[in-house]
Design a protein around this motif. Structure first.
Motif, PDB file in Angstrom:
ATOM      1  N   LEU A  93      14.240  31.820  77.387  1.00  0.00           N
ATOM      2  CA  LEU A  93      14.889  31.231  78.587  1.00  0.00           C
ATOM      3  C   LEU A  93      14.660  29.607  78.483  1.00  0.00           C
ATOM      4  O   LEU A  93      13.653  29.210  78.522  1.00  0.00           O
ATOM      5  CB  LEU A  93      14.680  31.871  79.845  1.00  0.00           C
ATOM      6  CG  LEU A  93      15.277  31.239  81.162  1.00  0.00           C
ATOM      7  CD1 LEU A  93      16.559  31.950  81.096  1.00  0.00           C
ATOM      8  CD2 LEU A  93      14.594  31.884  82.432  1.00  0.00           C
ATOM      9  N   PRO A  94      15.680  28.986  78.383  1.00  0.00           N
ATOM     10  CA  PRO A  94      15.509  27.277  78.343  1.00  0.00           C
ATOM     11  C   PRO A  94      15.233  26.758  79.582  1.00  0.00           C
ATOM     12  O   PRO A  94      14.740  25.668  79.788  1.00  0.00           O
ATOM     13  CB  PRO A  94      16.964  26.924  77.970  1.00  0.00           C
ATOM     14  CG  PRO A  94      17.993  27.977  78.250  1.00  0.00           C
ATOM     15  CD  PRO A  94      17.338  29.323  78.189  1.00  0.00           C
ATOM     16  N   ASP A  95      15.533  27.324  80.808  1.00  0.00           N
ATOM     17  CA  ASP A  95      15.183  26.697  82.084  1.00  0.00           C
ATOM     18  C   ASP A  95      13.781  26.612  82.392  1.00  0.00           C
ATOM     19  O   ASP A  95      13.112  27.561  82.054  1.00  0.00           O
ATOM     20  CB  ASP A  95      15.876  27.817  83.154  1.00  0.00           C
ATOM     21  CG  ASP A  95      17.508  27.845  83.149  1.00  0.00           C
ATOM     22  OD1 ASP A  95      18.071  26.870  82.615  1.00  0.00           O
ATOM     23  OD2 ASP A  95      17.746  28.722  83.306  1.00  0.00           O
ATOM     24  N   PRO A  96      13.286  25.342  82.769  1.00  0.00           N
ATOM     25  CA  PRO A  96      11.978  25.474  82.918  1.00  0.00           C
ATOM     26  C   PRO A  96      11.512  26.080  84.265  1.00  0.00           C
ATOM     27  O   PRO A  96      12.309  26.235  85.182  1.00  0.00           O
ATOM     28  CB  PRO A  96      11.516  23.804  83.240  1.00  0.00           C
ATOM     29  CG  PRO A  96      13.050  23.445  83.497  1.00  0.00           C
ATOM     30  CD  PRO A  96      14.010  24.195  82.879  1.00  0.00           C
ATOM     31  N   PRO A  97      10.397  26.528  84.420  1.00  0.00           N
ATOM     32  CA  PRO A  97       9.715  27.424  85.712  1.00  0.00           C
ATOM     33  C   PRO A  97       9.787  26.083  86.701  1.00  0.00           C
ATOM     34  O   PRO A  97       9.506  25.011  86.758  1.00  0.00           O
ATOM     35  CB  PRO A  97       8.393  27.501  85.322  1.00  0.00           C
ATOM     36  CG  PRO A  97       8.059  26.821  84.445  1.00  0.00           C
ATOM     37  CD  PRO A  97       9.166  26.331  83.535  1.00  0.00           C
ATOM     38  N   ARG A  98       9.967  26.697  88.182  1.00  0.00           N
ATOM     39  CA  ARG A  98       9.830  25.883  89.124  1.00  0.00           C
ATOM     40  C   ARG A  98       8.824  26.405  89.979  1.00  0.00           C
ATOM     41  O   ARG A  98       8.523  27.482  90.297  1.00  0.00           O
ATOM     42  CB  ARG A  98      11.302  26.207  89.999  1.00  0.00           C
ATOM     43  CG  ARG A  98      12.415  25.296  89.418  1.00  0.00           C
ATOM     44  CD  ARG A  98      13.564  25.362  90.269  1.00  0.00           C
ATOM     45  NE  ARG A  98      13.649  26.324  91.306  1.00  0.00           N
ATOM     46  CZ  ARG A  98      14.431  27.478  91.060  1.00  0.00           C
ATOM     47  NH1 ARG A  98      15.146  27.708  90.095  1.00  0.00           N
ATOM     48  NH2 ARG A  98      14.387  28.501  92.226  1.00  0.00           N
ATOM     49  N   GLU A  99       7.995  25.297  90.530  1.00  0.00           N
ATOM     50  CA  GLU A  99       6.844  25.780  91.362  1.00  0.00           C
ATOM     51  C   GLU A  99       7.382  25.863  92.804  1.00  0.00           C
ATOM     52  O   GLU A  99       8.307  25.079  93.304  1.00  0.00           O
ATOM     53  CB  GLU A  99       5.986  24.545  91.228  1.00  0.00           C
ATOM     54  CG  GLU A  99       4.345  24.829  91.957  1.00  0.00           C
ATOM     55  CD  GLU A  99       3.469  23.472  91.596  1.00  0.00           C
ATOM     56  OE1 GLU A  99       2.533  23.771  92.140  1.00  0.00           O
ATOM     57  OE2 GLU A  99       3.884  22.596  90.734  1.00  0.00           O
ATOM     58  N   ARG A 100       6.971  26.944  93.400  1.00  0.00           N
ATOM     59  CA  ARG A 100       7.303  27.255  94.736  1.00  0.00           C
ATOM     60  C   ARG A 100       6.174  27.131  95.797  1.00  0.00           C
ATOM     61  O   ARG A 100       5.063  27.180  95.288  1.00  0.00           O
ATOM     62  CB  ARG A 100       7.856  28.546  94.911  1.00  0.00           C
ATOM     63  CG  ARG A 100       8.882  29.169  93.828  1.00  0.00           C
ATOM     64  CD  ARG A 100       9.555  30.195  94.366  1.00  0.00           C
ATOM     65  NE  ARG A 100       8.568  31.362  94.633  1.00  0.00           N
ATOM     66  CZ  ARG A 100       8.936  32.646  94.986  1.00  0.00           C
ATOM     67  NH1 ARG A 100      10.065  33.122  94.798  1.00  0.00           N
ATOM     68  NH2 ARG A 100       7.874  33.579  95.546  1.00  0.00           N
ATOM     69  N   TRP A 122      -1.013  20.386  82.736  1.00  0.00           N
ATOM     70  CA  TRP A 122      -0.027  21.534  82.501  1.00  0.00           C
ATOM     71  C   TRP A 122       1.357  20.782  82.453  1.00  0.00           C
ATOM     72  O   TRP A 122       1.666  19.817  82.847  1.00  0.00           O
ATOM     73  CB  TRP A 122      -0.148  22.485  83.344  1.00  0.00           C
ATOM     74  CG  TRP A 122       0.571  22.461  84.716  1.00  0.00           C
ATOM     75  CD1 TRP A 122       0.010  21.752  85.709  1.00  0.00           C
ATOM     76  CD2 TRP A 122       1.831  22.883  85.198  1.00  0.00           C
ATOM     77  NE1 TRP A 122       1.219  21.778  86.770  1.00  0.00           N
ATOM     78  CE2 TRP A 122       2.051  22.471  86.305  1.00  0.00           C
ATOM     79  CE3 TRP A 122       2.998  23.513  84.401  1.00  0.00           C
ATOM     80  CZ2 TRP A 122       3.231  22.754  86.975  1.00  0.00           C
ATOM     81  CZ3 TRP A 122       3.904  23.946  84.971  1.00  0.00           C
ATOM     82  CH2 TRP A 122       4.310  23.271  86.514  1.00  0.00           C
ATOM     83  N   GLY A 123       2.102  21.516  81.633  1.00  0.00           N
ATOM     84  CA  GLY A 123       3.740  20.936  81.843  1.00  0.00           C
ATOM     85  C   GLY A 123       4.547  22.011  80.933  1.00  0.00           C
ATOM     86  O   GLY A 123       4.108  23.099  80.703  1.00  0.00           O
ATOM     87  N   THR A 124       5.769  21.717  80.625  1.00  0.00           N
ATOM     88  CA  THR A 124       6.696  22.424  79.981  1.00  0.00           C
ATOM     89  C   THR A 124       7.383  21.508  78.908  1.00  0.00           C
ATOM     90  O   THR A 124       7.305  20.394  78.877  1.00  0.00           O
ATOM     91  CB  THR A 124       7.833  23.162  80.809  1.00  0.00           C
ATOM     92  OG1 THR A 124       8.621  21.843  81.353  1.00  0.00           O
ATOM     93  CG2 THR A 124       7.175  23.750  81.964  1.00  0.00           C
ATOM     94  N   ARG A 125       7.930  22.192  77.956  1.00  0.00           N
ATOM     95  CA  ARG A 125       8.504  21.451  76.735  1.00  0.00           C
ATOM     96  C   ARG A 125       9.970  22.504  76.439  1.00  0.00           C
ATOM     97  O   ARG A 125       9.605  23.639  76.336  1.00  0.00           O
ATOM     98  CB  ARG A 125       7.786  20.819  75.721  1.00  0.00           C
ATOM     99  CG  ARG A 125       7.257  21.750  74.638  1.00  0.00           C
ATOM    100  CD  ARG A 125       6.534  21.088  73.625  1.00  0.00           C
ATOM    101  NE  ARG A 125       5.977  21.968  72.842  1.00  0.00           N
ATOM    102  CZ  ARG A 125       4.596  22.680  73.073  1.00  0.00           C
ATOM    103  NH1 ARG A 125       3.990  22.123  74.074  1.00  0.00           N
ATOM    104  NH2 ARG A 125       4.189  23.382  71.967  1.00  0.00           N
ATOM    105  N   GLN A 126      10.833  21.718  76.032  1.00  0.00           N
ATOM    106  CA  GLN A 126      11.929  22.547  75.481  1.00  0.00           C
ATOM    107  C   GLN A 126      11.672  22.778  74.122  1.00  0.00           C
ATOM    108  O   GLN A 126      11.335  21.876  73.387  1.00  0.00           O
ATOM    109  CB  GLN A 126      13.381  21.809  75.786  1.00  0.00           C
ATOM    110  CG  GLN A 126      13.903  21.666  76.990  1.00  0.00           C
ATOM    111  CD  GLN A 126      14.087  22.993  77.632  1.00  0.00           C
ATOM    112  OE1 GLN A 126      13.244  23.225  78.874  1.00  0.00           O
ATOM    113  NE2 GLN A 126      15.014  23.871  77.270  1.00  0.00           N
ATOM    114  N   GLY A 127      12.053  23.932  73.680  1.00  0.00           N
ATOM    115  CA  GLY A 127      12.051  24.390  72.137  1.00  0.00           C
ATOM    116  C   GLY A 127      13.503  24.372  71.544  1.00  0.00           C
ATOM    117  O   GLY A 127      14.441  24.401  72.330  1.00  0.00           O
ATOM    118  N   ARG A 128      13.552  24.906  70.194  1.00  0.00           N
ATOM    119  CA  ARG A 128      14.976  25.040  69.814  1.00  0.00           C
ATOM    120  C   ARG A 128      15.454  26.333  70.297  1.00  0.00           C
ATOM    121  O   ARG A 128      16.901  26.278  70.567  1.00  0.00           O
ATOM    122  CB  ARG A 128      14.794  25.273  68.275  1.00  0.00           C
ATOM    123  CG  ARG A 128      14.423  24.181  67.681  1.00  0.00           C
ATOM    124  CD  ARG A 128      14.323  24.502  65.868  1.00  0.00           C
ATOM    125  NE  ARG A 128      12.827  24.485  65.858  1.00  0.00           N
ATOM    126  CZ  ARG A 128      12.462  25.197  64.832  1.00  0.00           C
ATOM    127  NH1 ARG A 128      12.919  25.802  64.108  1.00  0.00           N
ATOM    128  NH2 ARG A 128      11.084  25.336  64.795  1.00  0.00           N
TER     129      ARG A 128
END
Length: 141
Positions: A93-100, A122-128
């Motif tokens: 899933l390309p959508d980054p997670p959202r902190e709630r 911590w963080g997120t990064r997009q992949g192919r």
């Protein structure tokens, strides 16, 4: 020795890594926890085992809830014992997670808060083909 790109985009040399791919089914969480714990024990990092297993469990569960497709888990143990342990969980899933902000009676919504409170960074990064959520844990000593 395996060369990788770390979370800041700088080249780093790592002594060891372990990587697994799980199908998107509920048994993936249990299997991921067991493999992560076994690998950390093999590396002599059982002191960070509980928190690592907890955070991996939360991120794999998030992937199961929101993505269809394989889930990847990767541990990267730095050669230098003063650098942090890097843990990555990937899904298609390309959508980054959202902190709630979870309400007291909510049964979910606290996973990323646990990651943010427990991890060094911590963080997120997009992949192919999707995204990776990563976190770092300081190693004892």
């Amino acid at each position: 020795m395996i060369g990788v790109i770390d979370t800041d985009g700088d080249r780093a040399d790592w002594a060891e890594h372990a990587e697994w791919h799980f199908p998107a089914d509920p048994g993936a969480v249990r299997t991921a926890r067991a493999r992560v714990r076994k690998q950390l024990d093999a590396w002599g990092l059982d002191e960070v085992g509980d928190v690592t297993v907890l955070l991996v469990s939360e991120l794999v569960t998030n992937s199961l809830r929101h993505a269809t497709g394989p889930i990847g888990v990767r541990l990267v143990k730095p050669e230098d014992g003063t650098a942090p342990l890097l843990v990555e969980v990937s899904d298609p899933l390309p959508d980054p997670p959202r902190e709630r902000s979870a309400e007291p009676d909510d049964e979910g919504g606290r996973g990323l808060q646990l990651v943010a409170c427990s991890a060094r960074r911590w963080g997120t990064r997009q992949g192919r083909t999707g995204k990776t959520v990563w976190f770092e844990l300081s190693l004892p000593g």
